[in-house]
Design a protein around this motif. Sequence first.
Motif, PDB file in Angstrom:
ATOM      1  N   LYS A  41       0.832  -1.199   0.000  1.00  0.00           N
ATOM      2  CA  LYS A  41       0.000   0.000   0.000  1.00  0.00           C
ATOM      3  C   LYS A  41       0.869   1.252   0.000  1.00  0.00           C
ATOM      4  N   LEU A  42       1.901   1.273   0.846  1.00  0.00           N
ATOM      5  CA  LEU A  42       2.795   2.427   0.918  1.00  0.00           C
ATOM      6  C   LEU A  42       3.539   2.628  -0.402  1.00  0.00           C
ATOM      7  N   ALA A  43       4.048   1.543  -0.979  1.00  0.00           N
ATOM      8  CA  ALA A  43       4.757   1.645  -2.260  1.00  0.00           C
ATOM      9  C   ALA A  43       3.833   2.209  -3.334  1.00  0.00           C
ATOM     10  N   ASN A  44       2.608   1.744  -3.363  1.00  0.00           N
ATOM     11  CA  ASN A  44       1.629   2.229  -4.331  1.00  0.00           C
ATOM     12  C   ASN A  44       1.351   3.714  -4.117  1.00  0.00           C
ATOM     13  N   GLU A  45       1.183   4.118  -2.869  1.00  0.00           N
ATOM     14  CA  GLU A  45       0.917   5.531  -2.557  1.00  0.00           C
ATOM     15  C   GLU A  45       2.081   6.426  -2.967  1.00  0.00           C
ATOM     16  N   GLU A  46       3.293   5.880  -2.922  1.00  0.00           N
ATOM     17  CA  GLU A  46       4.490   6.640  -3.291  1.00  0.00           C
ATOM     18  C   GLU A  46       4.768   6.598  -4.792  1.00  0.00           C
ATOM     19  N   GLY A  47       3.927   5.896  -5.543  1.00  0.00           N
ATOM     20  CA  GLY A  47       4.055   5.882  -6.998  1.00  0.00           C
ATOM     21  C   GLY A  47       4.887   4.753  -7.569  1.00  0.00           C
ATOM     22  N   PHE A  48       5.194   3.747  -6.760  1.00  0.00           N
ATOM     23  CA  PHE A  48       5.977   2.628  -7.254  1.00  0.00           C
ATOM     24  C   PHE A  48       5.069   1.586  -7.900  1.00  0.00           C
ATOM     25  N   GLU A  49       5.557   0.996  -8.963  1.00  0.00           N
ATOM     26  CA  GLU A  49       4.800  -0.047  -9.647  1.00  0.00           C
ATOM     27  C   GLU A  49       5.129  -1.428  -9.094  1.00  0.00           C
ATOM     28  N   TYR A  50       6.329  -1.602  -8.549  1.00  0.00           N
ATOM     29  CA  TYR A  50       6.787  -2.899  -8.046  1.00  0.00           C
ATOM     30  C   TYR A  50       7.327  -2.770  -6.630  1.00  0.00           C
ATOM     31  N   LEU A  51       7.282  -3.875  -5.919  1.00  0.00           N
ATOM     32  CA  LEU A  51       7.845  -3.962  -4.576  1.00  0.00           C
ATOM     33  C   LEU A  51       8.537  -5.314  -4.456  1.00  0.00           C
ATOM     34  N   TRP A  52       9.778  -5.317  -4.012  1.00  0.00           N
ATOM     35  CA  TRP A  52      10.536  -6.547  -3.846  1.00  0.00           C
ATOM     36  C   TRP A  52      10.554  -6.909  -2.368  1.00  0.00           C
ATOM     37  N   ILE A  53      10.048  -8.084  -2.040  1.00  0.00           N
ATOM     38  CA  ILE A  53      10.094  -8.597  -0.667  1.00  0.00           C
ATOM     39  C   ILE A  53      10.810  -9.933  -0.744  1.00  0.00           C
ATOM     40  N   ASP A  54      12.046  -9.942  -0.258  1.00  0.00           N
ATOM     41  CA  ASP A  54      12.899 -11.110  -0.477  1.00  0.00           C
ATOM     42  C   ASP A  54      12.315 -12.405   0.067  1.00  0.00           C
ATOM     43  N   THR A  55      11.622 -12.357   1.190  1.00  0.00           N
ATOM     44  CA  THR A  55      11.119 -13.607   1.778  1.00  0.00           C
ATOM     45  C   THR A  55      10.137 -14.328   0.866  1.00  0.00           C
ATOM     46  N   CYS A  56       9.415 -13.578   0.044  1.00  0.00           N
ATOM     47  CA  CYS A  56       8.444 -14.253  -0.832  1.00  0.00           C
ATOM     48  C   CYS A  56       8.799 -14.113  -2.304  1.00  0.00           C
ATOM     49  N   CYS A  57       9.952 -13.539  -2.624  1.00  0.00           N
ATOM     50  CA  CYS A  57      10.376 -13.414  -4.018  1.00  0.00           C
ATOM     51  C   CYS A  57      11.517 -14.354  -4.383  1.00  0.00           C
ATOM     52  N   ILE A  58      12.164 -14.924  -3.388  1.00  0.00           N
ATOM     53  CA  ILE A  58      13.300 -15.816  -3.635  1.00  0.00           C
ATOM     54  C   ILE A  58      12.869 -17.245  -3.376  1.00  0.00           C
ATOM     55  N   ASP A  59      13.075 -18.090  -4.364  1.00  0.00           N
ATOM     56  CA  ASP A  59      12.760 -19.518  -4.222  1.00  0.00           C
ATOM     57  C   ASP A  59      13.891 -20.183  -3.446  1.00  0.00           C
ATOM     58  N   LYS A  60      13.678 -20.387  -2.154  1.00  0.00           N
ATOM     59  CA  LYS A  60      14.726 -20.948  -1.305  1.00  0.00           C
ATOM     60  C   LYS A  60      14.945 -22.443  -1.531  1.00  0.00           C
ATOM     61  N   SER A  61      14.061 -23.082  -2.303  1.00  0.00           N
ATOM     62  CA  SER A  61      14.272 -24.498  -2.619  1.00  0.00           C
ATOM     63  C   SER A  61      15.320 -24.669  -3.713  1.00  0.00           C
ATOM     64  N   SER A  62      15.691 -23.575  -4.365  1.00  0.00           N
ATOM     65  CA  SER A  62      16.734 -23.589  -5.384  1.00  0.00           C
ATOM     66  C   SER A  62      17.999 -22.992  -4.786  1.00  0.00           C
ATOM     67  N   SER A  63      18.988 -23.823  -4.504  1.00  0.00           N
ATOM     68  CA  SER A  63      20.208 -23.317  -3.873  1.00  0.00           C
ATOM     69  C   SER A  63      20.926 -22.315  -4.772  1.00  0.00           C
ATOM     70  N   ALA A  64      20.856 -22.500  -6.086  1.00  0.00           N
ATOM     71  CA  ALA A  64      21.498 -21.560  -7.004  1.00  0.00           C
ATOM     72  C   ALA A  64      20.818 -20.194  -6.938  1.00  0.00           C
ATOM     73  N   GLU A  65      19.491 -20.177  -6.939  1.00  0.00           N
ATOM     74  CA  GLU A  65      18.768 -18.909  -6.873  1.00  0.00           C
ATOM     75  C   GLU A  65      18.994 -18.234  -5.535  1.00  0.00           C
ATOM     76  N   LEU A  66      18.971 -19.007  -4.460  1.00  0.00           N
ATOM     77  CA  LEU A  66      19.186 -18.454  -3.131  1.00  0.00           C
ATOM     78  C   LEU A  66      20.581 -17.835  -3.021  1.00  0.00           C
ATOM     79  N   SER A  67      21.584 -18.535  -3.494  1.00  0.00           N
ATOM     80  CA  SER A  67      22.956 -18.043  -3.447  1.00  0.00           C
ATOM     81  C   SER A  67      23.101 -16.767  -4.262  1.00  0.00           C
ATOM     82  N   GLU A  68      22.539 -16.753  -5.452  1.00  0.00           N
ATOM     83  CA  GLU A  68      22.613 -15.569  -6.301  1.00  0.00           C
ATOM     84  C   GLU A  68      21.912 -14.377  -5.648  1.00  0.00           C
ATOM     85  N   ALA A  69      20.758 -14.623  -5.052  1.00  0.00           N
ATOM     86  CA  ALA A  69      20.004 -13.548  -4.410  1.00  0.00           C
ATOM     87  C   ALA A  69      20.763 -12.983  -3.215  1.00  0.00           C
ATOM     88  N   ILE A  70      21.322 -13.839  -2.401  1.00  0.00           N
ATOM     89  CA  ILE A  70      22.076 -13.384  -1.222  1.00  0.00           C
ATOM     90  C   ILE A  70      23.281 -12.556  -1.663  1.00  0.00           C
TER      91      ILE A  70
END
Length: 75
Positions: A41-70
Amino acid sequence: MASLITPFSRTWGPDEVSYMDHIAGVGQSRQSWAKIRDSSKLANEEGFEYLWIDTCCIDKSSSAELSEAINSMFQ
């Protein structure tokens, strides 16, 4: 219009919405859903189209993706 990237800071809690929760459509049942809802809601109010939340955007079941993200978080 807001700048392209503006950090929002939030802390991790005991019941974070994971990537798999999000994909399965059960994220709203987690305690941390309110943080995601309020941040969105805050991001939208500030005019942002996207919001990145690492806990739900990173597939932790993929060790390669997790390592790259970290490693990317420090850049």
